[in-house]
Design a protein around this motif. Structure first.
Motif, mmCIF file in Angstrom:
data_model
loop_
_atom_site.group_PDB
_atom_site.id
_atom_site.type_symbol
_atom_site.label_atom_id
_atom_site.label_comp_id
_atom_site.label_asym_id
_atom_site.label_seq_id
_atom_site.Cartn_x
_atom_site.Cartn_y
_atom_site.Cartn_z
ATOM 1 N N UNK A 196 9.882 4.167 -5.026
ATOM 2 C CA UNK A 196 8.526 3.875 -4.394
ATOM 3 C C UNK A 196 8.269 2.471 -3.934
ATOM 4 N N UNK A 197 8.769 1.645 -4.821
ATOM 5 C CA UNK A 197 8.493 -0.031 -4.684
ATOM 6 C C UNK A 197 9.341 -0.438 -3.669
ATOM 7 N N UNK A 198 10.559 0.133 -3.393
ATOM 8 C CA UNK A 198 11.619 -0.562 -2.576
ATOM 9 C C UNK A 198 11.413 0.118 -1.263
ATOM 10 N N UNK A 199 11.120 1.511 -1.088
ATOM 11 C CA UNK A 199 10.865 1.895 0.277
ATOM 12 C C UNK A 199 9.748 1.878 0.881
ATOM 13 N N UNK A 200 8.882 1.578 -0.425
ATOM 14 C CA UNK A 200 7.324 1.051 0.433
ATOM 15 C C UNK A 200 7.356 -0.056 1.128
ATOM 16 N N UNK A 213 0.830 -1.318 0.239
ATOM 17 C CA UNK A 213 -0.077 0.011 0.013
ATOM 18 C C UNK A 213 0.701 1.177 -0.013
ATOM 19 N N UNK A 214 1.894 1.111 0.727
ATOM 20 C CA UNK A 214 2.733 2.388 0.749
ATOM 21 C C UNK A 214 3.563 2.622 -0.356
ATOM 22 N N UNK A 215 3.731 1.623 -1.205
ATOM 23 C CA UNK A 215 4.442 1.738 -2.446
ATOM 24 C C UNK A 215 3.732 2.528 -3.418
#
Length: 446
Positions: free
Chosen positions: A200-204, A141-143
């Motif tokens: 976004x994918x990595x940090x999320x 969801x965060x990503x």
């Protein structure tokens, strides 16, 4: 009043103070920002009545812009959520893109929407999709929230007819080169979006959204029959189309009182809210009022935090920062690459200090305008690169005093700390990428 390096030190200290109060002492962001306002105003030697006056001016100024937009946008979001409209849209997007492409899909949607619409409004309108797409695609969801927010943010500062780039072009005398500026902005947006999606994918993946987002907490366990795709999309598309039409009309010089009125962002999103209430009605008519009240509850916390950020920006604008930046710029050397670096740094300092990307672009381009004749710039690509560098600086960095930062944090459900170490980090990298692309393009083409 204090100026020069001591002023920069105090501005940096006020930002650090905000971070410490919210992240370490767990103070509410509203109180932290108000404390930072008093700290900065008093320590810079501003007359005490002016401290309060500038706070009120900044508080009211940001509310006059975003206040009703947040409320009406919340109405659209709540009715989409509780009616099942957001689920319908999410299902359609997943079906079109496939489960593995939800992150680039929502990033691209954000980038397209943010060309005619402010990124704050765009995130409010589209944030309800991220939760649904996450559940349907098993994506973080965060990503998805990060991908949406950074997608919106990219074109907001790079691609006219967004107000910031338009104003920057006008200030430096590049209005006749808008076609080149738009094309270059789109070209630069592609690699910026690609990198922001990867980040976004990595940090999320490392962010757990424990806090329930403003829309998710309104979830109705007994969801009514999911509405048609048309009914779900119309409340979103109509305000976006109206705002885009208004931008186009202004660009081509069409003036009409009624067209100007209906295409004003506040009116356009109000129309979307009315359409949402008509097309996404609950089974029980009396629930319409309850859903509207829920939307007011959603918008309240967002408004007070955003307004506090505006108050902080008001105090910053009342300092001698602009005069110091002007002196700094006029003392620089005339080498083109150094000028580009200087433009970027000035825009980045202004953005990081007072929060508004548009204001940073307007101020930086105003400072640059008197120097343009001496620089000898005479081609469309030179002007376009100057606007792009200003936009890249105005990306760097979105943090605690940026209203968009708090919109992303509150509507996504991410904590301020997580938003700062993910969204703020990505915005900084986005700006640096734009700077590097601009320098390389200048060396290869100019």
């Amino acid at each position: 009043m204090i100026t020069d390096l001591p002023l920069l030190f105090l501005i940096a200290s006020s930002i650090v103070l905000t971070i410490l109060l919210t992240a370490k002492l767990k103070l509410h962001p509203f109180l932290a920002l108000i404390i930072a306002c008093f700290f900065l105003g008093i320590t810079t030697g501003m007359p005490l009545p002016d401290v309060v006056k500038s706070m009120k001016k900044g508080f009211g100024g940001i509310m006059s812009y975003i206040g009703m937009i947040v409320v009406f946008g919340s109405v659209i979001g709540v009715f989409l959520e509780k009616s099942g409209g957001a689920m319908r849209i999410a299902q359609s997007i997943i079906k079109l893109t496939g489960e593995k492409k939800t992150i680039p899909a929502i990033s691209l949607i954000g980038a397209v929407v943010s060309v005619p619409v402010f990124c704050d409004s765009g995130f409010i309108l589209l944030s309800g999709l991220a939760d649904k797409m996450s559940k349907l695609s098993n994506t973080s969801k965060a990503s998805l929230y990060l991908s949406l927010s950074t997608g919106l943010y990219t074109t907001h500062t790079l691609v006219p007819p967004t107000p910031g780039p338009i104003a920057a072009a006008g200030n430096i005398g590049a209005s006749e080169y808008l076609g080149t500026i738009i094309l270059l902005g789109i070209c630069f947006s592609i690699p910026v979006l690609f990198v922001s999606q990867l980040l976004s994918k990595r940090l999320g993946k490392n962010i757990s959204i424990d806090k329930i987002s403003e829309f998710e907490q309104l979830k109705n366990d007994k969801l009514p029959i999911v509405p048609s795709l048309n009914n779900a999309v119309i409340p979103l598309l109509v305000p976006i189309i109206l705002i885009a039409m208004g931008t186009i009309f202004r660009f081509v010089g069409i003036k009409n009182e009624w067209l100007d009125f209906i295409c004003t962002p506040v009116v356009a999103i109000f129309v979307g809210a009315i359409l949402a209430m008509l097309l996404l009605r609950p089974k029980v008519s009396s629930d319409v009022g309850d859903w509207f009240v829920e939307a007011i509850k959603v918008s309240g916390p967002i408004l007070i935090i955003t307004a506090a950020g505006g108050a902080f920006g008001g105090v910053l604008k009342a300092t001698l920062l602009s005069e110091y930046v002007a002196q700094w710029m006029t003392s620089g050397r005339s080498d083109d690459i150094l000028i580009l670096l200087l433009i970027f740094v000035i825009a980045a300092v202004l953005k990081s200090a007072q929060g508004s990307s548009t204001s940073a672009m307007v101020i930086t381009s105003s400072l640059l305008a008197p120097l343009v004749p001496a620089l000898g710039w005479d081609s469309a690509i030179q002007y376009a690169l100057a606007v792009s560098v200003i936009g890249g600086g105005a990306m760097t960095v979105s943090h605690f005093n940026d209203s968009y930062f708090w919109v992303v944090s509150q509507f996504s459900g991410m904590s301020a700390k997580d938003t700062n170490r993910s969204f703020s980090l990505i915005t900084g990298i986005q700006g640096i990428i734009v700077l590097l692309l601009s320098i390389v393009t200048w060396l290869l083409i100019v």
